[in-house]
Design an enzyme around this catalytic site. Structure first.
Site, PDB file in Angstrom:
ATOM      1  N   ASN A  19       6.489   0.552   1.367  1.00 14.08           N
ATOM      2  CA  ASN A  19       5.948   0.596  -0.003  1.00 14.08           C
ATOM      3  C   ASN A  19       6.789  -0.241  -0.961  1.00 14.08           C
ATOM      4  OD1 ASN A  19       3.574   2.105   0.052  1.00 14.08           O
ATOM      5  ND2 ASN A  19       4.644   4.048  -0.125  1.00 14.08           N
ATOM      6  N   HIS A  77       2.212  -0.848  -2.406  1.00 10.13           N
ATOM      7  CA  HIS A  77       1.481   0.361  -2.005  1.00 10.13           C
ATOM      8  C   HIS A  77       0.258   0.061  -1.151  1.00 10.13           C
ATOM      9  CE1 HIS A  77       4.003   3.195  -4.092  1.00 10.13           C
ATOM     10  NE2 HIS A  77       4.022   2.378  -5.131  1.00 10.13           N
ATOM     11  N   ASP A 127       3.607  10.503   4.218  1.00 10.26           N
ATOM     12  CA  ASP A 127       3.567   9.862   5.530  1.00 10.26           C
ATOM     13  C   ASP A 127       3.732  10.881   6.653  1.00 10.26           C
ATOM     14  OD1 ASP A 127       6.194  10.446   4.846  1.00 10.26           O
ATOM     15  OD2 ASP A 127       7.027   8.718   5.900  1.00 10.26           O
TER      16      ASP A 127
END
Length: 192
Positions: free
Chosen positions: A52, A57, A88
């Site tokens: 990220n 993103h 995640d």
């Protein structure tokens, strides 16, 4: 109507259902003779924040979508259920015969480790998997078995244990801070 309700319960990014559906599925299996072969796995993408932060993103979203697809593919054709718990982190409840359980889980890990392509980039996913077998935790609830899988995953992620590590009863009773395993993000915050 049923399709609309099912779609509403699914995570829009991964396409997988969430924790309540995983808990219901696991609760049902714990009350059957399949309990002896039930494995609950907690999976966490290593280095997800770096993806990220480095690539944006949209790249992180691609990782989540890919993990969701790969978990759905692995669970199809098996008595198994995959869910996204948040961020995640994913979980899988699967009925696996003891003769091939660890090989099947290693194959899942290999599938998840395959690189993915996003916007001209090749991203490598590394995943830590904690495994809790219901047979090793007789009489324990879904929440306890999930806590054991979480503790096992953390031990694998930090290198304290090598994959595949099977959770123990001590893992199921790991101390928590504000309801979360010590070391998890947010455990340093005061409870509300």
């Amino acid at each position: 109507m049923r399709r609309q309700l099912d779609a509403a319960r699914r995570d829009p990014l991964s396409g997988l259902p969430g924790r309540p559906d995983l808990t219901a599925y696991t609760d049902r299996l714990l009350n059957t003779r399949r309990r002896a072969d039930l494995h609950l796995m907690l999976l966490d993408a290593n280095g997800f924040k770096a993806v990220n932060d480095t690539y944006g993103h949209a790249a992180g979203d691609a990782v989540i979508r890919t993990m969701g697809r790969r978990l759905a593919r692995w669970t199809s054709g098996r008595q198994a259920f995959a869910a996204r718990l948040g961020g995640d982190e994913f979980a899988v409840a699967a009925v696996l015969p003891s003769s091939s359980d660890l090989a099947d889980i290693a194959a899942l890990r290999d599938q998840l480790h395959q690189p993915l392509h996003h916007d001209g980039l090749t991203l490598q996913i590394d995943v830590s998997i904690g495994i809790a077998r219901a047979a090793d935790l007789p009489g324990e609830t879904t929440d306890r078995i999930l806590r054991a899988a979480d503790a096992a995953m953390y031990k694998v992620k930090t290198g304290d244990q090598a994959f595949p590590y099977l959770a123990t009863r001590a893992d199921a009773y790991t101390d928590t801070v504000n309801g979360r395993r010590a070391g998890r993000p947010g455990t340093h915050l005061p409870s509300a």
